[in-house]
Design an enzyme around this catalytic site. Structure first.
Site, mmCIF file in Angstrom:
data_model
loop_
_atom_site.group_PDB
_atom_site.id
_atom_site.type_symbol
_atom_site.label_atom_id
_atom_site.label_comp_id
_atom_site.label_asym_id
_atom_site.label_seq_id
_atom_site.Cartn_x
_atom_site.Cartn_y
_atom_site.Cartn_z
ATOM 1 C CE1 TYR A 123 -42.220 73.491 -28.099
ATOM 2 C CE2 TYR A 123 -42.378 74.859 -26.142
ATOM 3 C CZ TYR A 123 -41.905 74.653 -27.414
ATOM 4 O OH TYR A 123 -41.122 75.612 -28.007
ATOM 5 C CE LYS A 170 -51.270 58.844 -33.969
ATOM 6 N NZ LYS A 170 -51.308 58.650 -35.412
ATOM 7 C CG ASP A 203 -51.633 60.323 -38.392
ATOM 8 O OD1 ASP A 203 -52.602 60.863 -37.838
ATOM 9 O OD2 ASP A 203 -51.478 59.090 -38.409
ATOM 10 C CG ASP A 227 -43.027 74.036 -31.483
ATOM 11 O OD1 ASP A 227 -42.814 75.251 -31.606
ATOM 12 O OD2 ASP A 227 -42.138 73.161 -31.570
#
Ligand code: NAI
Length: 332
Positions: A123, A170, A203, A227
């Site tokens: 980001y 992740k 996920d 975000d």
């Protein structure tokens, strides 16, 4: 008297900000607003999107209330929001997600908090063209930033009597970067044995959020995941017009709604001011004005509970100003 920097922003920003200021002032709290412009408005007036005067004002006052600011897509100036967070090192982004009475939503009982690292990861937008047709985007994760955001999350859990912090990552694929984020989280969690610390792959966490969101209490995420997931969470309780946010660092705090400048409805006086109002309530608590915060919050909740005056996004027909008037009326 509290001097506070006010950045009305653009798009629906000025419409919601002016009404939120009216509501906060009706609570009787003594605030002196210092209004400053940023983004395209500031570029036109001062030749820069983040004027030094604005930064000085926040550094002096330590607190700002901010409306949304448009970021051009794919070209033009870089995000003022990201610039503000980086320049002032507002490393912690706090987004309480709570359903409100009479607001049509999927999870009326939901009450969770998203804590997002605000300074690094993809980001940060560190990208460059390697050769024409190939772009590289850098994901920087540091031990320092990951440790301090994990500590912020656990300290917040302690302050708010929350029971669990879940790190979302992740690290199965990004073993080094997300792996470091997760390691720091686990290390910090050892200092808080009374709070449950667990983690989920992003996920799976997204699917769980849609199916069984009540299992989450505080969620801790790096910048980009935070975000995206915080908007998902806003959707679970009725949309972007409702959810507040705070960007907090050692040098100051900027309180702002999660939503953007909503160009599709700007200028019509129909935006929901609740998100910025709830950010204002967080701000009042942050500056120690708990009574004023409670007055505003109770009045807002009473208007929602009656269900008569609601803006269009939550199933009503009221204009921004009519909704604000109804809240002010409850405080008189
Ligand atoms: P957005 O949040 O502005 O709008 C998404 C949808 O939600 C639109 O349909 C909009 O009408 C609705 N919505 C948002 N806030 C609302 C409110 N208070 N009341 C009723 N409906 C509301 O997101 P979008 O369109 O992706 O972004 C527009 C601009 O805002 C972009 O330039 C973006 O960069 C900027 N932005 C700025 C932020 C900030 O200043 N912190 C945060 C997010 C986006």
């Amino acid at each position: 008297m509290h001097p506070i920097t006010l950045i009305p922003g653009d798009g629906i920003g000025p419409e919601v900000a002016s009404n939120v200021v009216r509501i906060i002032e009706a609570s009787g709290v003594d605030i002196q607003w210092e209004t400053h412009y940023a983004g395209a408005q500031a570029l036109e007036k001062f030749g820069e999107t983040l004027p030094q005067e604005l930064l000085d004002s926040i550094l002096r006052n330590k607190v700002a209330l901010k409306g949304p600011i448009t970021t051009p897509i794919g070209k033009g100036f870089t995000s003022v929001n990201v610039g503000l967070r980086k320049t002032l090192d507002l490393y912690a982004n706090l987004r309480p997600v709570r359903a409100l009475p009479n607001v049509p939503c999927r999870y009326p009982e939901l009450d969770l908090i998203v804590v997002r690292e605000n300074t690094e990861s993809l980001y940060a937008g560190l990208e460059h063209i390697v050769v024409p047709g190939v772009v590289e985007s850098l994901k920087i994760i540091t031990e320092k930033a990951s440790t301090r955001i994990a500590r912020f999350a656990f300290e917040h859990a302690k302050r708010e009597s929350r029971k669990k912090v879940t790190a979302v990552h992740k690290a199965n694929i990004m073993k080094l970067s997300d792996g470091l984020f997760l390691d720091c989280f686990r290390k910090v969690s050892e200092d808080y044995p009374e709070i449950i610390a667990d983690d989920k792959i992003i996920d799976n966490a997204c699917m769980q959020l849609v199916m069984r969101p009540e299992q989450f209490d505080i969620m801790l995420l790096e910048n980009l995941y935070g975000d995206i997931v915080s908007d998902l969470c806003a959707g679970l309780v009725g949309g972007l017009g409702l959810v507040p946010g705070a960007n907090i660092g050692e040098r100051g705090a900027v309180f702002e709604a999660v939503h953007g400048s909503a160009p599709d409805i700007a200028g019509q006086g129909i935006a929901n001011p609740t998100a910025l109002l709830q950010s204002g309530i967080l701000m009042l608590r942050y500056i120690g004005e708990r009574e004023a915060a409670d007055r505003v919050e109770n009045a807002m909740l009473a208007v929602f509970a009656e269900g008569k005056v609601r803006t269009r996004d939550v199933g009503g027909t009221a204009k921004t100003a009519e909704f604000a008037d109804a809240i002010i009326h409850k405080m008189i």
